[in-house]
Scaffold this active site. Structure first.
Site, short mmCIF file in Angstrom:
data_model
loop_
_atom_site.label_atom_id
_atom_site.label_comp_id
_atom_site.label_asym_id
_atom_site.label_seq_id
_atom_site.Cartn_x
_atom_site.Cartn_y
_atom_site.Cartn_z
N LYS A 35 4.53 -45.73 -47.23
CA LYS A 35 4.45 -46.71 -48.32
C LYS A 35 3.06 -47.31 -48.45
CE LYS A 35 5.95 -50.84 -45.86
NZ LYS A 35 4.65 -51.50 -46.02
N THR A 36 2.38 -47.56 -47.32
CA THR A 36 1.04 -48.13 -47.39
C THR A 36 0.08 -47.13 -48.03
OG1 THR A 36 1.47 -49.44 -45.41
CG2 THR A 36 -0.82 -49.19 -46.07
N ASP A 222 3.74 -55.48 -51.87
CA ASP A 222 4.21 -54.71 -50.71
C ASP A 222 5.40 -55.42 -50.06
OD1 ASP A 222 4.29 -52.80 -48.72
OD2 ASP A 222 2.67 -53.68 -47.55
N GLU A 223 6.23 -54.69 -49.31
CA GLU A 223 7.39 -55.26 -48.60
C GLU A 223 8.21 -56.16 -49.51
OE1 GLU A 223 8.20 -54.18 -45.80
OE2 GLU A 223 6.48 -53.70 -44.56
N GLN A 253 15.83 -52.16 -45.22
CA GLN A 253 15.12 -52.83 -44.14
C GLN A 253 14.98 -54.33 -44.39
OE1 GLN A 253 11.84 -50.52 -42.12
NE2 GLN A 253 11.98 -49.24 -43.96
N ARG A 606 12.59 -46.62 -35.57
CA ARG A 606 11.33 -46.86 -34.84
C ARG A 606 10.99 -45.66 -33.95
NH1 ARG A 606 9.55 -49.32 -38.24
NH2 ARG A 606 11.51 -48.77 -39.25
#
Length: 745
Positions: A35-36, A222-223, A253, A606
């Site tokens: 995503k970044t 973002d997020e 998330q 993770r």
């Protein structure tokens, strides 16, 4: 169409997300999907390929670290954007805005920004002026109250209390009013004020709003799944009819609703704006397919989400290892053994490995097992178990019972919980104890103490001394389990009630209960041990906390782990009532269970190469019942494993049990007859004690050499039984105690 090199490195979905032309775009970016990369390339594309001026772009991230990283990446592609590109956090944007616009509400532009420490100091000073100690629970309660009010965009003038909604609310509101007055005198704003004052100005001054709406044509966030209502309002105030809104996030998330995050903001975006283009990034670059398969199956049980199914072009990878143990100690020992094996035989480093858990209170057994095998570890974002405030408090009581001359412990507990003993009284007791050549604890009982020190303080402390002495005498009789006697003391002095006043009270109480569970297990494993030996054992463990430097295994909560990744991840304590939490199961309803499931999903994703899911059975003193495996194990397509061999039962010979103990729960992937927990040998540290074990059941007759005849009323795990005696009432005993035997009904 020819694309620049940076675009050629994107997969098809990423490329679609970077180059789309829709006014409103929602990029649902799965874990590990880049995503970044998409967000930074989107900014670069707008400037280099779409001809957007850098100063017409506003990008919002949630941390300064990510903002700096994104800007660095963009500038490598479009260096000319360096001075005019705005990539900020919500708070840094608000501060930037207010420096230019706060004069509109008659506030100076040279205002000071208070951090959390500054805010806490002001409130402590207010509490002190009102006659409270700076450590009083009202301080924390007021901080939380102020934060909750500001999350709802309410200042003191907006609040009306017609009835007591919860204890001390009127006092909290008064402290809130005084806090705002102090800030205004000092021309200061706290972090919440930055957003609230920005929204206030944009809402109240149309010309200011129009100016800032005209400044930015493209807003990227973002997020976005972690956005709260105040931040969402700010974004909507900056949008004009022709603005482009581009958000990146993953509803699966959303794990911070308890901090105000509103999952509905990203889920309902298509209802607020017309023609929202939703692009799903479902190719994962982090994990193996086996890990993703489990995560996909798990999160599919949630209904409040945007459907997606993560996949990868990585290898299928190792099978998920699901490991059950017959006790929490056995679970921790297994994790430590497996970590040792991974490092010694699979060429992993300790820093490649993380142990993730739902709540901090579960760390004790894992810390002990890691230390026993000399495995270095660090608790990320937390405090090691024996260093936690509430554990040090309770251990101070324990140490004082064992050593009446322990002034350090006495000073720690003299006002914990609060007893109204002032600093002047404490200093007088301390000084006079030295003059009389006795400990502070001993001095309180001297006749002269009432003459030399405030009589009210001495009377209060004599009551405490009486309770401690009584507990000490009972322990020395060695007739009941000292774990029960100690817990009775901690309950009697009001320590649990004291912890409930803290915002983290529930977790702190769970930590204390975990300590008592550890004490009971120690007593069961070492039935001939003394209270002094237990305290010595704890002291030695504490002294080893920092024994090894260098590479370390990381222990942390799943909340802390969000955004991180590790080659090997152990998700531990996957027990019903632990993960998912008991509160979610009993109080939270469907929404709470969905958040718990999202939390487990974050934990699973993770892991890059190996994922271990572990759980335990047996009695839990914290959960107050028998543990069973978490529902998330089955929901993720896994199950309690089947084994090749049928182990001997607990009643079979000691030699047999020693033989099988080494291979307990091995052969994880065999498909023959499943083992049941009744068939598993107990993992005892002291095999010489097994012959003293008696199988107790509720209703059994218990004969005690001193208390006489009684009936077993309950079983509390680790061999602890509660017996109601005909003449002595209810007693809590170790089932293998040398003074008891089973009688005939």
């Amino acid at each position: 169409m020819q694309y620049s090199d940076y675009l050629n490195r994107l997969n098809d979905k990423q490329l679609e997300a970077v180059t789309c032309t829709s006014q409103y775009t929602r990029v649902v970016a799965g874990a590990g999907s880049g995503k970044t990369t998409v967000l930074t390339n989107r900014i670069s594309y707008l400037i280099s390929e779409f001809g957007v001026k850098p100063w017409k772009i506003l990008a919002i991230t949630f941390t300064n670290k990510v903002a700096n990283e994104m800007k660095s990446r963009v500038l490598k592609i479009v260096p000319e954007a360096s001075s005019s590109l705005a990539i900020k956090t919500f708070h840094s944007f608000a501060a930037y805005f207010l420096r230019q616009e706060i004069h509109n509400i008659n506030y100076p532009t040279n205002f000071t920004i208070l951090d959390e420490e500054d805010q806490t100091k002001i409130i402590k000073d207010i509490a002190s002026e009102r006659g409270y100690k700076k450590s009083d629970p009202i301080v924390k309660k007021s901080i939380n109250y102020i934060g909750a009010c500001k999350l709802k965009e309410k200042y003191p003038g907006d609040i009306r209390i017609d009835y007591e909604r919860f204890e001390d609310e009127r006092l909290c509101l008064e402290i809130y009013e005084q806090y705002e007055e102090i800030k205004d005198r000092q021309y200061a704003l706290d972090f919440d004020d930055l957003l609230l004052r920005t929204n206030q100005i944009l809402s109240s001054f149309p010309t200011v709003r129009a100016k800032w709406q005209d400044r930015y044509d493209f807003i990227l966030i973002d997020e976005f799944q972690d956005t709260n209502d105040t931040e969402d309002k700010l974004i909507r105030l900056l949008l004009k009819p022709t603005s482009s809104l581009y958000v990146v996030g993953d509803p699966d998330q959303t794990i911070y609703t308890w901090r105000g995050a509103n999952q509905g903001i990203i889920l309902d975006m298509d209802k607020k704006f017309g023609n929202v283009n939703t692009i799903i990034l479902d190719r994962n670059y982090r994990s193996t397919q086996n890990i993703l398969d489990s995560a996909n199956k798990l999160i599919a049980h949630n209904k409040l989400r945007v459907p997606k199914n993560l996949y990868t072009e990585n290898i299928k990878g190792h099978d998920i290892v699901v490991r059950g143990s017959d006790s929490s100690t056995g679970e921790a020992e297994y994790v430590a053994r497996e970590i040792k094996s991974l490092v010694e035989t699979q060429h992993y480093k300790y820093s490649d490995i993380a142990i993730l858990y739902r709540s901090n209170y579960v760390t004790l057994e894992f810390e002990k097992s890691l230390m026993a095998k000399r495995i270095p570890y660090v608790i990320y974002g937390g405090v090691k178990f024996y260093q936690r405030m509430e554990i040090k408090d309770v251990l101070a009581y324990f140490r004082l019972i064992n050593n009446l001359k322990d002034d350090i412990s006495f000073e720690r507990i003299i006002n914990t919980p609060k007893r109204g003993i002032g600093e002047v009284a404490i200093a007088a007791i301390k000084n006079n104890a030295i003059l009389h050549n006795v400990s502070m604890y001993e001095y309180v009982s001297l006749d002269v103490a009432k003459e030399e020190c405030p009589s009210k303080a001495i009377a209060t402390l004599r009551n405490l001394v009486f309770r401690i002495n009584k507990t000490r005498d009972e322990i020395n009789k060695d007739e009941e389990t000292f774990s029960k006697l100690l817990e009775d003391l901690i309950t009697d002095i009001g320590y649990y009630e004291y912890l409930k006043c803290d915002d983290d009270g529930d977790e702190r109480i769970e930590n204390v209960k975990s300590l008592f569970e550890d004490l009971r297990h120690y007593l069961h494993s070492n039935p001939d041990s003394t209270f002094d030996e237990y305290l010595q054992n704890v002291a030695l463990v504490s002294a080893q906390d920092d024994m090894v430097e260098g590479e370390k295994v990381t222990l942390m909560t799943v909340h802390t782990a969000k955004g991180l990744e590790y080659p090997v991840v152990f998700v531990v304590k996957l027990d019903q009532g632990v993960f998912p939490s008991n509160r979610a199961l009993t109080e939270g309803g469907y929404a709470a269970m969905e958040e718990e499931r999202r939390l487990a999903y974050v934990a699973f994703t993770r892991a890059k190469e190996r994922l271990y899911l572990t759980f335990a059975r047996g009695f839990s003193y914290v959960v107050k019942g028998e543990l069973t495996e978490s529902i998330f194990i089955a929901e993720s397509g896994n199950s309690p494993l089947q084994y090749q061999n049928k182990y001997p039962t607990y009643k079979e010979s000691l030699d047999q049990r020693k033989k099988y103990r080494g291979s307990l729960f091995s052969d994880f992937n065999k498909k023959d007859e499943p083992i049941t927990f009744d068939d598993i040998p107990k993992e005892e540290d002291d095999f010489s004690q097994i012959s003293r074990d008696i199988e107790w059941h509720v209703g059994d007759i218990c004969i005690h050499q001193k208390f006489g005849k009684g009936v077993v009323t309950s079983l509390e795990g680790d061999g602890i039984i509660v017996v109601k005696f005909e003449s002595e009432g209810e007693k809590t005993l170790l089932g293998s105690h040398k003074m008891i035997s089973k009688g005939n009904k």
